[in-house]
Design an enzyme around this catalytic site. Sequence first.
Site, PDB file in Angstrom:
ATOM      1  N   LYS A  69       0.712  -1.337   0.388  1.00  0.00           N
ATOM      2  CA  LYS A  69       0.047   0.386   0.198  1.00  0.00           C
ATOM      3  C   LYS A  69       1.148   0.728   0.104  1.00  0.00           C
ATOM      4  O   LYS A  69       0.403   2.057  -0.760  1.00  0.00           O
ATOM      5  CB  LYS A  69      -1.067   0.031   1.377  1.00  0.00           C
ATOM      6  N   THR A  70       1.536   1.197   1.178  1.00  0.00           N
ATOM      7  CA  THR A  70       3.055   2.389   0.790  1.00  0.00           C
ATOM      8  C   THR A  70       2.963   2.611  -0.508  1.00  0.00           C
ATOM      9  O   THR A  70       3.812   3.735  -0.817  1.00  0.00           O
ATOM     10  CB  THR A  70       3.890   2.543   1.841  1.00  0.00           C
ATOM     11  N   ASP A  82      -3.896   7.997   3.687  1.00  0.00           N
ATOM     12  CA  ASP A  82      -3.327   6.314   4.480  1.00  0.00           C
ATOM     13  C   ASP A  82      -4.168   5.591   5.236  1.00  0.00           C
ATOM     14  O   ASP A  82      -4.567   6.695   6.671  1.00  0.00           O
ATOM     15  CB  ASP A  82      -1.841   6.118   4.958  1.00  0.00           C
ATOM     16  N   GLU A  83      -4.083   4.088   5.912  1.00  0.00           N
ATOM     17  CA  GLU A  83      -4.443   3.890   7.261  1.00  0.00           C
ATOM     18  C   GLU A  83      -5.802   4.130   7.175  1.00  0.00           C
ATOM     19  O   GLU A  83      -6.403   4.686   7.772  1.00  0.00           O
ATOM     20  CB  GLU A  83      -3.056   3.889   8.320  1.00  0.00           C
ATOM     21  N   GLN A 108      -7.683  -4.687   9.761  1.00  0.00           N
ATOM     22  CA  GLN A 108      -6.136  -4.193  10.578  1.00  0.00           C
ATOM     23  C   GLN A 108      -7.008  -3.106  11.162  1.00  0.00           C
ATOM     24  O   GLN A 108      -6.119  -2.187  11.602  1.00  0.00           O
ATOM     25  CB  GLN A 108      -5.489  -3.678   8.945  1.00  0.00           C
ATOM     26  N   ARG A 114       2.573 -10.225  10.486  1.00  0.00           N
ATOM     27  CA  ARG A 114       4.361  -9.318  10.618  1.00  0.00           C
ATOM     28  C   ARG A 114       4.837 -10.439  10.283  1.00  0.00           C
ATOM     29  O   ARG A 114       5.793  -9.959   9.620  1.00  0.00           O
ATOM     30  CB  ARG A 114       3.729  -9.082  12.168  1.00  0.00           C
TER      31      ARG A 114
END
Length: 663
Positions: A29-30, A212-213, A243, A594
């Site tokens: 995504k980044t 973002d997020e 998330q 993770r």
Amino acid sequence: MSVLNLQQREAIRYLDGPLLVLAGAGSGKTRVITEKIAYLIGSCGLSPSNIAAITFTNRAAREMQERVGKLLAGRPAAGLTISTFHSLGVRILREEAAAMGYKPSFSILDSADCFGILAELAGSVDKTAVKKLQWLISNWKSALVSPDEAHKGASNDSETLAAKVFANYAATLRAYQAVDFDDLIAIPVALFESQQAVRERWQDRLRYLLIDEYQDTNAGQYALLRLLSGTRAAFTAVGDDDQAIYGWRGADMANLRGLPRDYPNLKLIKLEQNYRSTVRILKAANTLIAHNDKLFDKRLWSDLGHGDPITVSACPDKDKEAESVVMKLQAHRFEHQGCFSDYAILYRGNFQARAVEQFLRNQRIPYQISGGQSFFERTEIKDIMSYLRLLANANDDPAFIRAVSTPRRGVGGSTLQALGNYAGERHVSLFAAAGEQGFAQRIQARQLSPLLDFCEFIQRMQIRAGREPAAPVIADLLAAVAYEDWLNEQDETRVARVKWDNVGEFCGWLSRKGDEEEKTLIDLTQDIALINMLERSETTVDAVRLSTLHAAKGLEFKHVFLIGVEEGVLPHREAQAADRLEEERRLMYVGITRAQRSLHLSYSEKRQQGRETIPCEASRFIAEMGSADLRFSGGKASAMPDKAANAERLATLKAMLGRTKQA
């Protein structure tokens, strides 16, 4: 763009309206956000000053800034906004302060300052009660509820009292020319809603937004985004409903649910290819999260191979669990010839780290802890910051009280009490009250003299701090208040030295930042309240990472040990309501995703609670991961031989013996 997948390329190039990118864990995504910024500037001709990328953490903003810099490769990016929500709020407030009745040098109070004000207003010394009050007021502000609305909506005497304190708290902050963290969103929203010209000016300035997020936004942040994007609705929101783990601090999943309603022409693109984890890890994550109600259907997949089975270990108690994890980590590292930094030990709460730390130290294994105390939360740093805040805003009463008494400059408690009473009657700041003739008539000359000396000293330093480079001003300030001598008087030698070294590091950072950005001490002070850690280049340390699951979000590690996966811990015992249980399940999902190559779960069969030892059972989330790719050991599982696991262990031992003979 040739190395991007089809969905990533589509998300980058789509500009025909509002866009929601549903980005699963590890799906890049980044990269999509940074590549889209480069695309807007390089291929679409949009000025960098018309683009804003908004994140939730300074770490994410810095990472994004670095990536964009590499992508643009020397092309101009002046004016590009990559910042947190709250940093953007500060920028808006600084520029529009006059429109809201604030000075540009208003103060941003931290949580401890706000706690002190609320305790005084509530007339309470019960820290738990004041913290609960602080949390309630923060939630009201995040939801854009005014004091009047809070009072009208109060359902019991406790909430009615809280609403009254809320009103007094808001008035006190205004009198101090100060704001708290939540105001950095709430006040710009109120400004844009009430003043069309200001709103349209900012809409014209920030013509494309990337968020973002997005799943972590609260009601106030969503309102700010809607007001900034306006009818043009030129934005890309990137998020993942699986998330969403910050409901406890006001994040609202309704913002994701509401996007298709508020923007009927919203485009949805899913990023489901995971570039981080093996197939087994993703299969377990997908199986677990399928137990939650879904806003959007999404299933992560990977072409990184099947990977190792996930291990689940039952341990007699938390100490045996900690010892087992450390031993397994050491053996795994020896077998795979890896680095300590390849490993992370994750847990639900900070209290779980103590036993692990003890065994890591016993084995002389280096480790780092995420989510610990911020550098700026240290007492000695807050002492120096009180002076800097007072230089930036003489009306900052909490800073005045701390600075005048640390080190104490001959101004006693009775003098400060008299000053506070007088300032309250006159509705002026403590600093202003100290210089009024009316106050001089209330106290003796010997009490007034050191107080006026302090105020004159602050005024002299204020003039210098607004004109001169930061380095000499901060050095002279420290020398004048004799802070090092005071530390040596207050603490034993070793503690005083550590604190003074921290002050030196802080002041050195201020000086460098002032030189690099050509900012005065006043300029720097106005930014510091938003910084969570020193923005210094850190050398990579080869150490095991210890972290809470919340603090680990956004990170990845080759090998993850997730401890305390038991009922009452994960899910937390207070998460009995269905909505809270789903958030706990998402937290487990974050922990699983993770891991890149291997994942190891463990839990205790009994745990000490006060003076009692209580039995524990494995978290329901382990069963919800499915059993096909899990290998159990310890406890009841140890009675059942696992032929596949035994065969794997035998093969591993043979391989290790073979390497030893060759060596």
